[in-house]
Each structure stands twice: as C-alpha cells, then as structure tokens.
Design an enzyme around this catalytic site. Structure first.
Site: not given
Length: 366
Positions: A174-175, A189, A200, A264, A304, A306, A332
């Site tokens: 989300v960056d 996401h 709204c 809002c 990157g 899992s 991993g």
C-alpha cells in the site's frame, strides 16, 4: 537451505527442463535443490548496470531477513523463466518493501515477532477508541513512512515492465513505491495515500488529511516534531517513544481522550485509509481484474511474499491451474511452495537487478 533454488515438475517437457539440461543437472519427479559455491556481486556492481548500490545496502536494514546471496544458478533459472515467457505477470508483497525500510508482518523480523497485532476492519468500524489509536499512530509515523524510497527491486521491475518483459504488476503493498519507481500496478489492497469515507465513498488525498489532523491537534503535531528532542515518554511529548524500528509507541491516556479525527467533508461520515484491513474484502472489480490477469498470463512471478493471505494465494493457484509457469523469489517458506515450478530463496533486491544484464533481457535501468 538459503540461497538455493527449488524446482518441481512432473512433466519433463516443461519450460524448466531446457535450462536444467543446459546446466547438466539431473531432473526427476521430485524436489531438486541446486546450490553452488559461486557467488555474484550485489546489484549495481556489474559493468552494465547504471545503479550504484553499496554492497551492504540490504544488510544495514534490520527489517530484512537474513539470506545468503543468490548464486549463479538462481540467476540462470530466473532468466530462463522470463526468456521462455511472453506474457509475464508479477505479484509483489511486503518483502520488496522491507528492503526499503518499511516493516512487514510475517518475516522473522516483522511486526508479529514483537507481538504487534494490526487493527481489523471490524475494530476500526465499531470503535471510536480504535480509530483514535490508529490515526494517532499513523499520523506520528507518516513522515517516516513517506521518506522510504523505491529499492533495487522496484527499479528492476519498472525497467523490465518498460521494456515489455513484464505485462502486468499486481502488488499487495500500500506504499506506492512501485509508482515512484515508474510502474503502474494494480493495488490489490489499496493505498494509504488516499482516505475514503465509509458512508459516501468520497476520497481525500492523504497529505491533505494529514494537514487536517495537524490543524485539529496542534499540540500533538508539535510533540511529533519535537519527539527526538524531548524526554521520551514525558507529558510534553504525549507519552510517545521512538522505537528502534521507527515505529511510535504512544501512551494510551493521551490518544484515548485528546486526539481529534476529521469527518468527511461531504457527509460527516467516518474516514478510513483506503486500504483493505484484515477482516475486510477486496472490492469485487479489483479482485476480478487481478484474477483475469493471472488466468490470462503464461508466467506468474511472485516477489517478496509468503502468500499467507488468501487474496494473494488464490491468484497463484489460479495461474498454476490455468497452466502458467509459476515462480517465487522470497526469503523463507511460502504457501505455494508445494506446487510452483521454481522457488528461489533470496532477497529480491539482490537478484532482480541482475536480470537486466543478462542475454536478451539486457536493458538499462530506468
């Protein structure tokens, strides 16, 4: 075994057979570990690369899990993965951003390892106390969050995308680091760079929302600015303590009563970051776009991740079932290790840039 590739196939005519034969390696109906003692330099040290990245650029970051450098075989197999495919989709996860200093949840050094529990959608919606806590911490950490810069992995993927070697990127992150590197991914996401009204649907730019928070909480904002100068945990700094990983620990007595949240502008409804919290669902149209992309590709590369969230795992499973070659680059274990064709246990930023200097993939970094 870190730094090793894992190969699986039940069909000796698959795309992987050719590269295995060229490497004079036996191929059987079983998992095959390949590891050599030959080590490559880190990204940016080869003569053909325009990036100059210090050799310790990842190991200086405590957030990144330990891993051996990728070996020559790792790079050869990943090159063959791209070279044998004409419609590649890439799915990225938190592992590509930890290399830029943004914490993840599930890695050995992730947030879960310290007992941290992320807020759920249900908590945020039902509890004003939970919303105050979330926005107080988020406001405090925003400046550090947006200071993160795209890493070697983001740049390499953007270069491959621009050169037509990647058709589509889907990210769980989300960056917005992919955007800053030059890509235009589907944000599975959502993104923290937007704030949405739950009533709204009105969208607000996050930086403007930060300004509103600052105006409503001037003493709080001043405490954030002076956090490094005041005594940690003092009343003047609202009980805030800077943690080693850059997170902000805030005394409950301050955010519970004294932190004000804007409503809002259109309908006075509840405002939430435009991200999919735990316990929430991905918007149907976004999920459908992601599924169509993986079902229509001939190769899916996971970078990157899992794949512990079902929203990501189902995409890899769908691509596999549709007959696409599937590969994973991650430090991993992952949820899809049992069926992917290629698994490389390595840091993304130490292997992806190397593809830019090999064979027909040789292209300049953006």
């Amino acid at each position: 075994m870190l730094g090793a590739s894992i190969f699986k196939s039940k069909d000796p005519t698959t795309w992987l057979q050719g590269v295995l034969l060229r490497s004079v390696l036996p191929f059987q109906d079983s998992v095959k570990f390949v590891q050599t003692s030959c080590r490559i330099s880190v990204p940016g040290t080869s003569s053909g690369s325009e990036q100059k990245v210090p050799s310790n650029f990842l190991r200086d970051k405590k957030l990144v899990p330990e891993s051996d450098p990728p070996n020559i075989e790792d790079i050869k197999f990943l090159y063959q993965f791209f070279d044998s495919s004409s419609k590649v989709v890439v799915l990225t996860g938190a592992g590509i951003s930890t290399e830029c200093g943004i914490p993840d949840y599930r890695s050995p050094n992730g947030a879960y390892s310290s007992g941290y529990k992320p807020i759920t959608h249900q908590e945020f919606v039902r509890s004003s106390k939970a919303r105050r806590r979330y926005w107080a911490r988020s406001y405090a950490g925003w400046k550090r969050f947006i200071a993160a810069q795209p890493g070697a992995s983001h740049s390499a993927l953007a270069s491959l995308e621009k050169a037509g070697r990647i058709n589509y990127i889907i990210t769980q992150n989300v960056d917005r680091l992919h955007h800053r590197a030059g890509s235009s991914p589907l944000e599975l996401h959502g993104t923290v760079y937007s704030v949405v009204c739950l009533d709204c649907g009105y969208l607000i730019n996050r930086n403007l929302f930060q300004d509103e928070l600052k105006a409503l909480n001037p003493k709080w904002a001043a405490a954030i600015e002076n956090l490094k100068h005041d005594s940690p945990g003092s009343d003047k700094s609202f009980g805030m303590k800077q943690r080693p990983d850059g997170d902000i620990e805030i005394d409950e007595k301050f955010w519970e009563e004294n932190f004000c949240i804007p409503t809002c502008q259109k309908c006075k409804g509840v405002l939430k970051p435009d991200v999919v919290f735990f316990g929430d669902n991905i918007p149907k149209d976004r999920a459908a776009d992601a599924m169509a992309a993986v079902r229509g590709c001939d190769a899916l590369l996971v970078v990157g991740s899992s794949l512990m969230t079902m929203s990501a795992f189902r995409l890899v499973r769908a691509a596999h079932e549709a007959g696409a070659a599937t590969a994973i680059v991650n430090v991993g274990n992952t949820r899809a290790d049992d069926f992917v064709s290629l698994k490389i246990n390595a840091r993304c930023g130490e292997i992806l840039p190397r593809l830019l200097d090999i064979g027909c993939l040789s292209i300049p970094v953006i």
